[in-house]
Design an enzyme around this catalytic site. Structure first.
Site, mmCIF file in Angstrom:
data_model
loop_
_atom_site.group_PDB
_atom_site.id
_atom_site.type_symbol
_atom_site.label_atom_id
_atom_site.label_comp_id
_atom_site.label_asym_id
_atom_site.label_seq_id
_atom_site.Cartn_x
_atom_site.Cartn_y
_atom_site.Cartn_z
ATOM 1 N N GLU A 163 40.964 36.928 49.235
ATOM 2 C CA GLU A 163 40.037 36.076 48.495
ATOM 3 C C GLU A 163 38.702 36.799 48.316
ATOM 4 O O GLU A 163 38.319 37.614 49.164
ATOM 5 C CB GLU A 163 39.785 34.777 49.273
ATOM 6 C CG GLU A 163 40.650 33.610 48.858
ATOM 7 C CD GLU A 163 40.172 32.956 47.556
ATOM 8 O OE1 GLU A 163 39.478 33.618 46.754
ATOM 9 O OE2 GLU A 163 40.509 31.781 47.351
ATOM 10 N N ASP A 164 37.986 36.460 47.249
ATOM 11 C CA ASP A 164 36.650 37.035 47.075
ATOM 12 C C ASP A 164 35.641 36.375 48.005
ATOM 13 O O ASP A 164 34.885 37.035 48.703
ATOM 14 C CB ASP A 164 36.194 36.932 45.606
ATOM 15 C CG ASP A 164 36.295 35.518 45.029
ATOM 16 O OD1 ASP A 164 36.805 34.608 45.723
ATOM 17 O OD2 ASP A 164 35.855 35.316 43.883
ATOM 18 N N ASP B 174 33.789 29.426 50.091
ATOM 19 C CA ASP B 174 32.538 28.686 49.895
ATOM 20 C C ASP B 174 32.733 27.284 50.491
ATOM 21 O O ASP B 174 32.583 27.094 51.690
ATOM 22 C CB ASP B 174 32.250 28.670 48.391
ATOM 23 C CG ASP B 174 30.947 27.997 48.025
ATOM 24 O OD1 ASP B 174 30.122 27.770 48.908
ATOM 25 O OD2 ASP B 174 30.750 27.677 46.831
ATOM 26 N N PHE C 176 24.219 31.867 45.281
ATOM 27 C CA PHE C 176 25.284 32.178 44.342
ATOM 28 C C PHE C 176 25.280 33.683 44.105
ATOM 29 O O PHE C 176 24.267 34.258 43.716
ATOM 30 C CB PHE C 176 25.115 31.429 43.016
ATOM 31 C CG PHE C 176 26.373 31.481 42.207
ATOM 32 C CD1 PHE C 176 27.387 30.557 42.434
ATOM 33 C CD2 PHE C 176 26.576 32.475 41.254
ATOM 34 C CE1 PHE C 176 28.579 30.620 41.722
ATOM 35 C CE2 PHE C 176 27.757 32.539 40.535
ATOM 36 C CZ PHE C 176 28.764 31.612 40.770
ATOM 37 N N ARG D 114 31.260 40.974 36.788
ATOM 38 C CA ARG D 114 32.385 41.361 37.663
ATOM 39 C C ARG D 114 32.390 42.863 37.933
ATOM 40 O O ARG D 114 32.886 43.323 38.951
ATOM 41 C CB ARG D 114 33.720 40.961 37.026
ATOM 42 C CG ARG D 114 33.970 39.467 36.973
ATOM 43 C CD ARG D 114 35.431 39.191 36.677
ATOM 44 N NE ARG D 114 35.665 37.843 36.189
ATOM 45 C CZ ARG D 114 35.836 36.772 36.961
ATOM 46 N NH1 ARG D 114 35.789 36.892 38.259
ATOM 47 N NH2 ARG D 114 36.054 35.581 36.428
HETATM 48 P P1 IMP Z 1 35.555 27.182 47.253
HETATM 49 O O1 IMP Z 1 36.793 26.428 46.878
HETATM 50 O O2 IMP Z 1 34.327 26.337 47.112
HETATM 51 O O3 IMP Z 1 35.652 27.822 48.619
HETATM 52 O O4 IMP Z 1 35.339 28.293 46.175
HETATM 53 C C1 IMP Z 1 36.174 29.322 46.030
HETATM 54 C C2 IMP Z 1 35.985 30.024 44.719
HETATM 55 O O5 IMP Z 1 34.776 29.655 44.023
HETATM 56 C C3 IMP Z 1 35.870 31.494 44.971
HETATM 57 O O6 IMP Z 1 37.133 32.092 45.061
HETATM 58 C C4 IMP Z 1 35.036 31.963 43.791
HETATM 59 O O7 IMP Z 1 35.867 32.258 42.702
HETATM 60 C C5 IMP Z 1 34.141 30.781 43.469
HETATM 61 N N1 IMP Z 1 32.816 30.952 44.090
HETATM 62 C C6 IMP Z 1 32.318 30.307 45.165
HETATM 63 N N2 IMP Z 1 31.075 30.723 45.452
HETATM 64 C C7 IMP Z 1 30.797 31.687 44.541
HETATM 65 C C8 IMP Z 1 29.652 32.523 44.321
HETATM 66 O O8 IMP Z 1 28.625 32.503 45.035
HETATM 67 N N3 IMP Z 1 29.758 33.392 43.275
HETATM 68 C C9 IMP Z 1 30.850 33.470 42.479
HETATM 69 N N4 IMP Z 1 31.929 32.711 42.651
HETATM 70 C C10 IMP Z 1 31.904 31.817 43.675
#
Ligand code: IMP
Length: 174
Positions: free
Chosen positions: A95-96, A99, A148, A161
């Site tokens: 995963e990147d 959050d 962010f 990206r």
């Molecule tokens: P989550 O479900 O809130 O944990 O979010 C997961 C996805 O949201 C990540 O895989 C990212 O693609 C996107 N995301 C969450 N925070 C960021 C950020 O700070 N920058 C860019 N993408 C984010």
């Protein structure tokens, strides 16, 4: 304006190399079935597999959990599923960023039903302060504050990206 640097390309490279070693040691013997989550993790996964001294297979999942805004919608949809079966495989989900954790929770639940031999998660970035569900990655590149971030695969409205580093962008007020 270019994003403000948070993690340099050099620091990312050093951490990715270390992660490759950690993962190679920690995962059970046998091929590692690497699943990169598109699109944010594709740059990280490309570097990570080259730092992973194990036999690997590679597959991809695409999910949609964000629109063009910098806030989570809470909903997660798999828009492109795996090409290969994972039953009996040692899966490493790449995963990147974790959050709220909602995307990871959803993916882990979905993948677990396919009966992999083991299921581990490696996330480049971790924003623990925003977690909405109890979930964590087994391997984390960097803990980051509630900002962010973009670059090294991560986007804001599909931009940035290709930045070689991770940086912060602030939303401009309407
Ligand atoms: P989550 O479900 O809130 O944990 O979010 C997961 C996805 O949201 C990540 O895989 C990212 O693609 C996107 N995301 C969450 N925070 C960021 C950020 O700070 N920058 C860019 N993408 C984010």
């Amino acid at each position: 304006m270019l994003p403000h640097p948070l993690i340099s390309a050099e620091d990312i490279a050093a951490r990715v190399a270390a992660l490759g070693g950690e993962i190679a040691t920690a995962l059970p013997p046998g091929p590692v079935h690497v699943v990169a989550v598109l699109r944010g993790a594709f740059v990280f996964a490309a570097d990570l597999i080259r730092a992973l001294p194990r036999e690997i297979r590679c597959d991809f999942l695409a999910v949609r959990s964000y629109g063009s805004a910098t806030e989570t919608s809470g909903g997660v949809e798999i828009t492109h599923d795996l090409a290969l079966p994972i039953a009996g495989q040692h899966v490493l989900l790449v995963e990147d960023i974790v959050d709220t954790g909602l995307t990871l929770r959803h993916l882990l639940d979905r993948l677990a039903t396919r009966q992999p031999a083991s299921l581990h998660v490696c996330a480049l970035l971790n924003k623990t302060s925003r977690r909405q569900t109890k979930v964590s990655a087994d391997f984390v590149g960097f803990e980051i504050p509630d900002r962010f971030v973009v670059g090294y695969g991560l986007d804001h409205d599909q931009r940035y990206r290709n930045l070689p580093y991770v940086g912060t962008v602030e939303e401009t007020p309407p």
